[in-house]
Enzyme design. Structure first.
Site, PDB file in Angstrom:
ATOM      1  CE  LYS A 244      -4.340  -1.867   1.708  1.00 14.99           C
ATOM      2  NZ  LYS A 244      -5.374  -1.856   2.760  1.00 14.99           N
TER       3      LYS A 244
ATOM      4  NE  ARG B  32      -7.567  -8.487   1.072  1.00 12.25           N
ATOM      5  CZ  ARG B  32      -7.218  -7.689   0.064  1.00 12.25           C
ATOM      6  NH1 ARG B  32      -6.262  -6.774   0.246  1.00 12.25           N
ATOM      7  NH2 ARG B  32      -7.814  -7.777  -1.113  1.00 12.25           N
TER       8      ARG B  32
END
Length: 269
Positions: free
Chosen positions: A213, A247
């Site tokens: 991210k 995740r």
């Protein structure tokens, strides 16, 4: 916690492998949106130690374009059916739309992963309850206007928990996600990770999703293709804080990082 046919120990950090069946995901768009390639990738993730596979049919990268429910269903349902047919692993569906969640559950999905924490679609909580599935409730909101970020972050999640409970979803079927990368400026994302223990005080399993991210890219000044080490650092922190799930895209490296971290933490016990 039971997901599908599997019982997950809450004293261990499990890996949820990401399977984006989209043409436009921020990091791997178009890589797995053909069924054969998707199944091959699932097999690789299982061999690398994934405990759950999370199937997503709509990119949720910044400024993403929403797609129709029908298109999302056409993307995820055949893949979920194929995974359940070929492998013995719990499958999560990454969606915030009740129609997609319903069809995914009918196709065999074992968990609903909602990036809007049951707040986007008024019927989502009812669908989760109807199909008796666990749900991952992620923190999200429409803005980054916080008077006190950490306090409001927790309060927002409490509101989502209340929605779940009002729908009759049991405490044993709720997972919390701090929502790194959603409705948060750079510093807020760092604070969310720094204060993960505050989520754990709510007494639900916690899933951390930071893989590749932008917060990692900003911290390290690196493009999306070079964020594995930064992701691993957040995974180690997740283990040390007591999170039950991470995740990730790079399953093997994260499984190894978890094993090493847990070995250190458990030494002498």
């Amino acid at each position: 916690m039971i997901i599908g046919k599997e019982r997950f120990s809450l004293k261990h950090t499990h890996v949820m492998g990401i399977l984006n069946v989209t043409p436009d995901s921020f990091s791997d768009g178009g890589s797995w949106n053909q069924k054969d390639k998707a199944l091959q990738h699932v097999e690789e993730m299982i061999q690398d130690g994934a405990a759950i596979v999370d199937v997503g049919g709509e990119s949720t990268r910044p400024n993403y374009t929403k797609i129709a429910d029908e298109e999302e269903i056409e993307r995820v349902v055949p893949v979920i059916e194929a995974i359940k047919r070929n492998f013995d692993i719990p499958v999560s569906v990454d969606t915030y739309k009740s129609k997609v969640a319903r069809e995914a559950c009918k196709a065999g999905a074992d968990l609903v992963n909602d990036i809007w924490g049951l707040k986007y679609d008024d019927e989502m909580a009812e669908i989760v309850k109807r199909y008796e599935k666990p749900v991952c409730i992620m923190h999200n909101r429409n803005n980054q206007d916080y008077a006190s970020f950490v306090d409001e972050w927790i309060q927002d999640l409490k509101e989502s928990i209340q929605i779940a409970k009002q729908a009759g979803i049991g405490d044993d079927k709720i997972i919390l996600d701090p929502g790194v990368g959603f409705a948060k400026a750079y510093e807020m994302n760092l604070l969310a990770m720094k204060h993960l223990e505050k989520l754990l005080l709510l007494d639900y399993p916690v899933l951390l999703g930071t893989s590749r991210k932008s917060v990692i890219g900003l911290a390290l000044n690196l493009p999306v293709t070079e964020r594995e080490e930064g992701t691993l650092a957040t995974t180690v922190m997740a283990v040390m804080k007591g999170c039950q799930f991470v995740r990730v895209h790079d399953v093997k490296a994260n499984v190894r990082a978890i094993k090493m971290t847990e070995a250190i933490l458990q030494a002498g016990e």
